[in-house]
Scaffold this motif. Sequence first.
Motif, PDB file in Angstrom:
ATOM      1  N   CYS A 263       0.881  -1.165   0.000  1.00  0.00           N
ATOM      2  CA  CYS A 263       0.000   0.000   0.000  1.00  0.00           C
ATOM      3  C   CYS A 263       0.915   1.210   0.000  1.00  0.00           C
ATOM      4  CB  CYS A 263      -0.908   0.009   1.231  1.00  0.00           C
ATOM      5  SG  CYS A 263      -1.876   1.525   1.456  1.00  0.00           S
ATOM      6  N   HIS A 264       0.637   2.153  -0.913  1.00  0.00           N
ATOM      7  CA  HIS A 264       1.478   3.358  -0.972  1.00  0.00           C
ATOM      8  C   HIS A 264       0.846   4.502  -0.181  1.00  0.00           C
ATOM      9  CE1 HIS A 264       4.655   1.954  -3.627  1.00  0.00           C
ATOM     10  NE2 HIS A 264       3.725   1.183  -4.152  1.00  0.00           N
ATOM     11  N   HIS A 265      -0.070   4.147   0.699  1.00  0.00           N
ATOM     12  CA  HIS A 265      -0.734   5.158   1.536  1.00  0.00           C
ATOM     13  C   HIS A 265      -0.542   4.773   2.993  1.00  0.00           C
ATOM     14  CE1 HIS A 265      -2.805   4.265  -2.290  1.00  0.00           C
ATOM     15  NE2 HIS A 265      -2.669   5.566  -2.452  1.00  0.00           N
ATOM     16  N   CYS A 274      -8.435   3.600   0.437  1.00  0.00           N
ATOM     17  CA  CYS A 274      -7.304   4.170  -0.285  1.00  0.00           C
ATOM     18  C   CYS A 274      -7.371   3.679  -1.716  1.00  0.00           C
ATOM     19  CB  CYS A 274      -5.960   3.828   0.370  1.00  0.00           C
ATOM     20  SG  CYS A 274      -5.392   2.145   0.085  1.00  0.00           S
ATOM     21  N   CYS A 276      -5.582   1.833  -3.404  1.00  0.00           N
ATOM     22  CA  CYS A 276      -5.092   0.487  -3.716  1.00  0.00           C
ATOM     23  C   CYS A 276      -6.222  -0.466  -4.085  1.00  0.00           C
ATOM     24  CB  CYS A 276      -4.323  -0.083  -2.531  1.00  0.00           C
ATOM     25  SG  CYS A 276      -2.779   0.783  -2.233  1.00  0.00           S
TER      26      CYS A 276
HETATM   27 ZN   LIG Z   1      -3.160   2.121  -0.397  1.00  0.00          ZN
END
Ligand SMILES: [Zn+2]
Length: 444
Positions: A263-265, A274, A276
């Motif tokens: 996850c880039h959040h 988010c 994703c």
């Molecule tokens: Zn994410």
Amino acid sequence: MNWNERIHAECYRPNADLRNFEQISFNFGPTLISWMQAHDPETHRKIVEQDQVNMRLHGVGNAMAQAYNHTILPLASDRDKETQVAWGIADFEYRFGRRPQGMWLPEAAVDLQTLDVLARYGIEFTILAPWSARSESLDPSEPYRVLLPGRRSMVVFFYQRELSARISFDPGATINADQFAQYNLLSGFRKDKARRGEAQLVLIASDGELYGHHQYMRDRFLARLVDGAGHQAGLTLTYPALWLKEHPVQQMVEIREPTSWSCHHGVRRWTGDCACTPNDGAWKAHLRHAFERLSQEIDRLYADVAQRLVDDPWELNRRYIHVILQKCSAESLIGEMAGHALTSDQIHRLHLMLEAQRERQRMFTSCGFYFEDFDRIEPKNCVAYAAQAVRLVHLATGVDLGAEVSADLQHVVSQYTHLHADRVFQRHLRRAEGVSSVRVGYAD
Ligand SMILES: [Zn+2]
């Protein structure tokens, strides 16, 4: 054929037969590897033996431990982090017959408190995503040290981003191991360091089920890569514990927290909405809220029962892993921790509460929160664990938490099928209540 059996036949067994576990750094989820031990003890034995070969050759092994229930640790309380890490270490020691030096964090999800728990429990290193480093000029060709409170520290290896993505998501690049070594692997090394004759490593991190299950024949690709292709490209195999034995850690880094690898959040994927996953992830927030409230109630009732009988209820809970691993009986563990005689009824109630704690840990398994919708087997399993925990608490204390949990779970609804989590919970609770005597100490 069930899902475990299929993945086992396509991936774990062939990789063990090819002796790939001797050549790579690896970790297993305790639930999966205990299933394997029961269903294919020969493969389990081969995997353990392949770590021991490295122990004999190098004095350090290549297997790593893992937090026990695949919990996203930055989202867990400090006490739950400790339980997950303590149980993961105990499971590793039971299988591999040695202390683990490294521990893989589920989803590589990290915050400072998580690293500090690892350090307090004697873990020396972990592996993180490169974006977990608070650094504009990260050099993943060597590990870093993260400073922690109380003069503790943790060594962190960062995986190589491009090569890890290539091996995970670009099957066209991994048809031929010799070509991959020549055209991809070598590009991961720094030319300036090579010119200066400095040691450097390339660490590729991937899901183990890729090799033969997600991607056909990649068990053989891996075998060729680690036993021939890499060598022909002029490379030497290593693994984190061996690297640390031969190279002092020279650089320091701070981490960005919380961060994870899928996850880039941060860790929002497991706690709400988010980008994703498509659609509205609000159900995850409601599910987590319901489980956190239930956990607080179970913890309060557990402490209430346990502190009258033993000096340290939470140490008892951490040591309960030895009962789960069937190294001792609940009666003997409780007796040892109590230090004085207890009635069989007291022991029975405490045992039920320890089983409730075990179910409560399972509720937070990350896959229950990973996907886009609630109406899937993984989140529904987590609700089933909650129902089991509620049933056990009821039997042990007479307190029925069912109505509260149901009310909280009403807010968890599938966007596609409109399935309500409280109905799933009620169904599992009725099923649990239908069992006249609850089995305690059963395997996952
Ligand atoms: Zn994410």
